[in-house]
Design a protein around this motif. Structure first.
Motif, PDB file in Angstrom:
ATOM      1  N   UNK A  99     -70.788  -8.204 -29.413  1.00  0.00           N
ATOM      2  CA  UNK A  99     -71.979  -7.689 -28.756  1.00  0.00           C
ATOM      3  C   UNK A  99     -72.922  -7.137 -29.818  1.00  0.00           C
ATOM      4  N   UNK A 100     -74.234  -7.151 -29.563  1.00  0.00           N
ATOM      5  CA  UNK A 100     -75.161  -6.597 -30.549  1.00  0.00           C
ATOM      6  C   UNK A 100     -74.972  -5.082 -30.677  1.00  0.00           C
ATOM      7  N   UNK A 101     -75.278  -4.540 -31.858  1.00  0.00           N
ATOM      8  CA  UNK A 101     -75.154  -3.111 -32.098  1.00  0.00           C
ATOM      9  C   UNK A 101     -76.265  -2.382 -31.356  1.00  0.00           C
ATOM     10  N   UNK A 102     -75.898  -1.321 -30.633  1.00  0.00           N
ATOM     11  CA  UNK A 102     -76.870  -0.539 -29.882  1.00  0.00           C
ATOM     12  C   UNK A 102     -77.568   0.447 -30.807  1.00  0.00           C
ATOM     13  N   UNK A 103     -78.808   0.834 -30.497  1.00  0.00           N
ATOM     14  CA  UNK A 103     -79.493   1.817 -31.327  1.00  0.00           C
ATOM     15  C   UNK A 103     -78.801   3.182 -31.239  1.00  0.00           C
TER      16      UNK A 103
END
Length: 94
Positions: free
Chosen positions: A44-48
């Motif tokens: 999954x993409x890294x969250x801010x």
């Protein structure tokens, strides 16, 4: 109706591609097979690190050059009563 259609089209474009090389069994278990493009296709993409609590605009184009928006407002009336309102605006610039 336009936002719903856009969400469905985005979801369909991000869906994994179905392959025929998937072996499923007949035990009633649901098996999902597919691949995603890219190097890290299983991550999954890294969250801010920070979260901005920002409300989205409830606005849409109802005709070419004509927009409609829904807003909420709260006003205190004489005597201490509070009036919560929902306003619908229609115009060329909102």
């Amino acid at each position: 109706m336009k936002p719903v259609l856009m969400i469905l089209l985005q979801a369909a474009s991000a869906a994994p591609q179905v392959t025929t090389e998937c072996d499923g069994d007949s035990s009633g278990e649901i098996v999902v097979c597919g691949t995603r493009p890219g190097r890290s296709r299983y991550r999954l993409p890294i969250l801010p690190k920070t979260y901005e609590s920002k409300l989205p605009k409830a606005e849409m184009e109802i005709a070419p050059g004509l927009k409609a928006a829904v807003k909420v407002d709260s006003v205190e009336l004489p005597g201490g009563a509070k009036s919560d309102r929902v306003m619908i605006q229609i115009g060329t610039k909102l």
